[in-house]
Write an enzyme that holds these catalytic residues in place. Structure first.
Site, mmCIF file in Angstrom:
data_model
loop_
_atom_site.group_PDB
_atom_site.id
_atom_site.type_symbol
_atom_site.label_atom_id
_atom_site.label_comp_id
_atom_site.label_asym_id
_atom_site.label_seq_id
_atom_site.Cartn_x
_atom_site.Cartn_y
_atom_site.Cartn_z
ATOM 1 N N ARG A 82 49.211 28.988 37.218
ATOM 2 C CA ARG A 82 49.469 29.887 38.347
ATOM 3 C C ARG A 82 49.668 29.089 39.635
ATOM 4 O O ARG A 82 50.519 29.420 40.459
ATOM 5 C CB ARG A 82 48.322 30.888 38.493
ATOM 6 C CG ARG A 82 48.621 31.967 39.537
ATOM 7 C CD ARG A 82 47.622 33.099 39.475
ATOM 8 N NE ARG A 82 46.281 32.635 39.812
ATOM 9 C CZ ARG A 82 45.165 33.351 39.609
ATOM 10 N NH1 ARG A 82 45.241 34.559 39.052
ATOM 11 N NH2 ARG A 82 43.991 32.872 39.944
ATOM 12 N N LYS A 185 48.478 32.651 45.385
ATOM 13 C CA LYS A 185 47.219 32.704 46.118
ATOM 14 C C LYS A 185 47.420 31.779 47.311
ATOM 15 O O LYS A 185 47.345 30.564 47.183
ATOM 16 C CB LYS A 185 46.079 32.182 45.234
ATOM 17 C CG LYS A 185 45.205 33.257 44.586
ATOM 18 C CD LYS A 185 43.912 32.638 44.099
ATOM 19 C CE LYS A 185 43.032 33.456 43.204
ATOM 20 N NZ LYS A 185 42.721 34.811 43.572
ATOM 21 N N GLU A 221 46.285 46.888 44.277
ATOM 22 C CA GLU A 221 45.031 46.212 43.961
ATOM 23 C C GLU A 221 44.192 46.189 45.226
ATOM 24 O O GLU A 221 44.649 46.612 46.289
ATOM 25 C CB GLU A 221 45.275 44.784 43.446
ATOM 26 C CG GLU A 221 45.919 43.860 44.471
ATOM 27 C CD GLU A 221 45.906 42.384 44.066
ATOM 28 O OE1 GLU A 221 45.175 42.002 43.144
ATOM 29 O OE2 GLU A 221 46.617 41.616 44.720
HETATM 30 C C1 LIG Z 1 42.181 35.865 42.797
HETATM 31 C C2 LIG Z 1 42.680 37.221 42.967
HETATM 32 C C3 LIG Z 1 42.618 38.149 41.933
HETATM 33 C C4 LIG Z 1 41.920 37.863 40.644
HETATM 34 O O1 LIG Z 1 42.514 36.864 39.874
HETATM 35 P P1 LIG Z 1 41.664 36.067 38.801
HETATM 36 O O2 LIG Z 1 42.628 35.116 38.216
HETATM 37 O O3 LIG Z 1 41.154 37.045 37.823
HETATM 38 O O4 LIG Z 1 40.553 35.413 39.547
HETATM 39 C C5 LIG Z 1 43.184 39.392 42.133
HETATM 40 N N1 LIG Z 1 43.777 39.705 43.308
HETATM 41 C C6 LIG Z 1 43.834 38.845 44.337
HETATM 42 C C7 LIG Z 1 44.497 39.245 45.597
HETATM 43 C C8 LIG Z 1 43.277 37.574 44.198
HETATM 44 O O5 LIG Z 1 43.296 36.732 45.222
#
Ligand SMILES: *Cc1c(COP(=O)(O)O)cnc(C)c1O
Length: 341
Positions: A82, A185, A221
């Site tokens: 990722r 991210k 989300e």
């Molecule tokens: C990190 C994150 C997640 C969760 O991702 P994981 O890989 O399960 O830790 C979901 N939404 C956002 C906005 C995030 O920053």
């Protein structure tokens, strides 16, 4: 090993200084060897591209102490992949799999005494960071990059365990602009959401639940975790280009399938709020956090009564955390030992 003197059972989700972080520099077309250092600061040029043009991506993963005292990662290769996708999106130098793995293993071993003990409910959070460091004043990608990994012991992000939390549907504020950086991210995504999240926390909600930016009709989300609903015998989770593809969500979809649920990744409309039997948040930090109630246009939709998670959420949580903590066999090959003791 002399464990660090910390109240591991009551740790907040916050930065805590540890012994060392690890750094790799990309210069002249190649990555340097990793350097472990106790320094918590980085030297930075005033015109670095990470500061002006947002050439910055990061990851978040956890390592856990098992009942046998060994330390394991959970699907860390997915974080590496990722982060590579995020880097390409922002025209940055991707960190190769082997380098990412070496960095995580070395920095965890260098901070072994900060890994929370098995049974404490806490874990060691690992934060890889990639930034463009060379000086540019035109909009251009950096020539040089710093890849840094630090760790910090953390407790629960929300209330912890299976304690349900409340969410408020946010209609006015978009976290990431449509057509923005999407699955990366990276800083800009989060900064734009702070003005939505902070006021709702004062009203007793754990987080906002964002809607899709275009129609304001579909659930996206929360600020830091994915969302799911249990509808009859189905596990439904939003399919959307503006949510972070969560590794926890990917894992729970597999677990839900193995529990005999139908797994649906599709647009989930606000009109469906009355049909959910259970709901929850998914993420490395959130783990699986049950949703007590969702407030939409002043109306509460309740999914967990008397502070108790629904049965499907509770079973998914049990199965996921048993693998993460090394309490149960790992039939999927998701875990990897980082340290033998
Ligand atoms: C990190 C994150 C997640 C969760 O991702 P994981 O890989 O399960 O830790 C979901 N939404 C956002 C906005 C995030 O920053």
């Amino acid at each position: 090993m002399d464990r660090a003197v910390l109240d591991f059972a009551n740790l907040p989700f916050a930065y805590q200084k540890t012994d060392q972080n690890i750094r790799f520099w990309f210069r002249d077309g190649k990555w340097s060897a990793g350097e472990l250092t106790a320094d918590e600061h980085i030297p930075m040029h005033i015109a670095a591209t990470c500061l002006h043009y947002g050439q910055e991506v990061f990851e978040g993963l956890k390592v856990y102490e098992r009942p046998d005292g060994r330390i394991q990662t959970f699907r860390s290769i997915e974080n590496a992949h990722r982060m590579q996708r995020s880097a390409r999106k922002l025209w940055m130098e991707p960190v190769p799999d082997a380098l990412f793995r070496e960095a995580v293993h070395k920095v965890v071993r260098a901070n072994r005494r900060f890994v929370p003990p098995y049974g404490s409910g806490a874990s060691l959070y690992v934060r890889p960071l990639l930034i463009g460091t060379s000086a540019e004043v035109g909009v251009k990608p950096s020539q040089e990059y710093l890849f840094l990994v630090f760790v910090t012991p953390v407790g629960p992000y929300y209330k912890g365990g299976l304690t349900p939390v409340r969410l408020l549907v946010e209609e006015d504020i978009d976290r990431a602009a449509p057509g923005g950086v999407g699955d990366a991210k990276c800083g800009g995504n989060y900064a734009a959401g702070m003005r939505a999240t902070l006021p709702v926390k004062e009203k007793g909600y754990a987080e906002v639940l964002y809607l899709d930016c275009r129609e304001k009709k579909y659930l996206d989300e929360s600020g830091s975790s994915n969302f799911y609903a249990i509808i009859g015998k189905s596990f439904a989770t939003p399919a959307s280009p503006s949510i972070l593809p969560s590794i926890t969500n990917m894992s729970v979809r597999q677990i839900a399938k193995d529990m005999g649920l139908a797994v649906e990744q599709r647009p989930v409309s606000v009109d469906e709020l009355p049909t959910f039997n259970e709901a929850g948040c998914l993420g490395t930090a959130a783990v699986i956090t049950p949703v007590e109630a969702i407030t939409y246009r002043g109306k509460d939709f309740v999914y967990a009564k008397n502070g108790k998670a629904g049965p499907i959420t509770a079973e998914m949580y049990k199965r996921l955390t048993a693998i993460q903590l090394g309490e149960a066999p790992d039939p999927y090959g998701w875990t990897e030992i980082v340290s033998e003791g």
